[in-house]
Design an enzyme around this catalytic site. Sequence first.
Site, PDB file in Angstrom:
ATOM      1  N   SER A  90     -10.302  -0.157   7.003  1.00 47.99           N
ATOM      2  CA  SER A  90      -9.491   0.310   5.803  1.00 47.99           C
ATOM      3  C   SER A  90      -8.971  -0.881   4.892  1.00 47.99           C
ATOM      4  O   SER A  90      -8.855  -0.728   3.833  1.00 47.99           O
ATOM      5  CB  SER A  90      -8.550   1.358   5.722  1.00 47.99           C
ATOM      6  OG  SER A  90      -9.062   2.578   5.976  1.00 47.99           O
ATOM      7  N   SER A 141      -9.530   2.276   3.160  1.00 45.69           N
ATOM      8  CA  SER A 141      -8.704   3.155   2.191  1.00 45.69           C
ATOM      9  C   SER A 141      -7.747   2.165   1.429  1.00 45.69           C
ATOM     10  O   SER A 141      -6.983   2.629   0.612  1.00 45.69           O
ATOM     11  CB  SER A 141      -7.897   4.084   3.038  1.00 45.69           C
ATOM     12  OG  SER A 141      -6.955   3.238   3.792  1.00 45.69           O
ATOM     13  N   LYS A 169       0.777  -1.025   0.246  1.00 45.75           N
ATOM     14  CA  LYS A 169      -0.122   0.085   0.143  1.00 45.75           C
ATOM     15  C   LYS A 169       0.857   1.339  -0.132  1.00 45.75           C
ATOM     16  O   LYS A 169       1.803   1.325   0.735  1.00 45.75           O
ATOM     17  CB  LYS A 169      -0.862   0.160   1.237  1.00 45.75           C
ATOM     18  CG  LYS A 169      -1.913   1.244   1.219  1.00 45.75           C
ATOM     19  CD  LYS A 169      -2.698   1.072   2.482  1.00 45.75           C
ATOM     20  CE  LYS A 169      -3.717   2.296   2.300  1.00 45.75           C
ATOM     21  NZ  LYS A 169      -4.385   2.385   3.556  1.00 45.75           N
TER      22      LYS A 169
END
Length: 518
Positions: free
Chosen positions: A195, A171, A96
């Site tokens: 997330s 996210s 990420k």
Amino acid sequence: MPVHPPAADQLRQIAERCGLSLSEEDLSAYRNLILDLLPAYTQVERMAAPRPATSRPRTPGHRPAPETNPLNAWYWRCSLRGADDGPLAGRTVAIKDSVAVAGVPMANGSHLLEGHVPDFDATLVTRVLDAGGHIVGKAAGEDLGFSGGSHTCHTGPIRNPWNLARSVGGSSGGSAALVAHRDVDLAVGGDQGGSLREPASWCGIVGLKGTYGLVPYTGVFPLEITLDHIGPMGRDVAGVAALLEAIAGTDGFDPRQPPGLVAEPYTRSLAEPLGQCRVLMVDEGFGWPAASQDAVDEAVRDAAYLLEKAGASVERVSIPPHRSGYDIWTAIAYEGAAQHMLRGGTCGTNWKGYYDTALLGRFTGALRTRPQDLPSTVKLLWLMGEYLTEHYHGRYYALAQNLVPVLARAYDDALAEADVLAMPTVPMTATTIPPPDASLEESMAATMRMGVNTAPFSVTGHPAVTVPCGVCDGLPVGLMLVGKRWDDARVLRVARAFEERVGGFPTPPAPISDTARP
């Protein structure tokens, strides 16, 4: 960068902001006292501090062309090859874009960080490489990580491989989409309120938010230090267990971790018999007003009862405090993130660990000169957090933190008589990505309320895994299993038993062509 002595006018202005009434004589005396303190800061500047290690050669890589990025799920492509052998040998991994990879750009979905290049590897990156993993790029994510949708990333909306008009959740949306679309074998995602688990659920993959502190957060862009989690994502439970085994354990830098914590043999434990397993379906996790879809609730209930075929007993339980968990999370997340991430420039104060001063400088400088580049989600966070701090002086943050043990005890009491709790990961299927001309209210609505079931466990730190359990109207549904803190191995074992009962998890109906993007 030396600390310059304050001018008398600067001290006078500071005193006025602090409500201090000081005479000119007092100001002069205080200035002289400050001058006596400044040599210590000069000395600190000269000292060398320990930092996370960076190893293995790498090249900067490149930003992917749109035609090679149909889901807009990649932020950056690169190639960092790990050890020749190890538990992750032969597996590709997406990291990420909130995680530091030395020499590779990191924006965390934000215009404010565009151009930032970390000079060290996050602990988990080093561990992935040492375990033989091949890091092939940075996965796009929501702007500064504060959105449950997938349309705030500064490079554009991240699209769901099951339906390009739908959100992947946030996210960690890019991480989930890349795994589901089979661009990578495994991915790393962050989780402060869901997330990681929300996009995993909406993309039909497996995602684990481990016990708070199990995986070191060193080198990861923080949101709120009491909520920060980072964890593994994959297409099956075995892959998630292997990645967790590689990255878990204390690193000596992260205060979220207890000392002496070591990774367990999670992959080996998957083969152990389930035993007398008791599963409790939490009533309050179903039927959320204005959030739950009946089809999702029904799919999750039916899926949970499949565990009876593995020898587990499945019963219902009521945990009323669960319905207050999202409210507790809200009071902590908004004011806490405003203080730690925004006022504190990603570092804040009053914790022992590794402070990324390069990120601090880059972010605070951009925040000071270009605050308008913040997404609407973070503008709301900032306005709300500043209002609460200015007018209530941290009272509601403190009240919420004082309620965390109450919420945790409610789950602990239920888990004292059971192995896992079960409920929908997200009470609805993937929502539609709002159009570019959507109103502020419409755009914001598409980032909120996905986390009513996930956020409470980011608050309490219990391990929670989402596993695909069905498809409703062509979109995946996730079953969330929650266990005792530090009992991550059992949570994965139950997830694996469920996986065996359903015969594998669904995948998107077909690969997405370069021309399929709307």
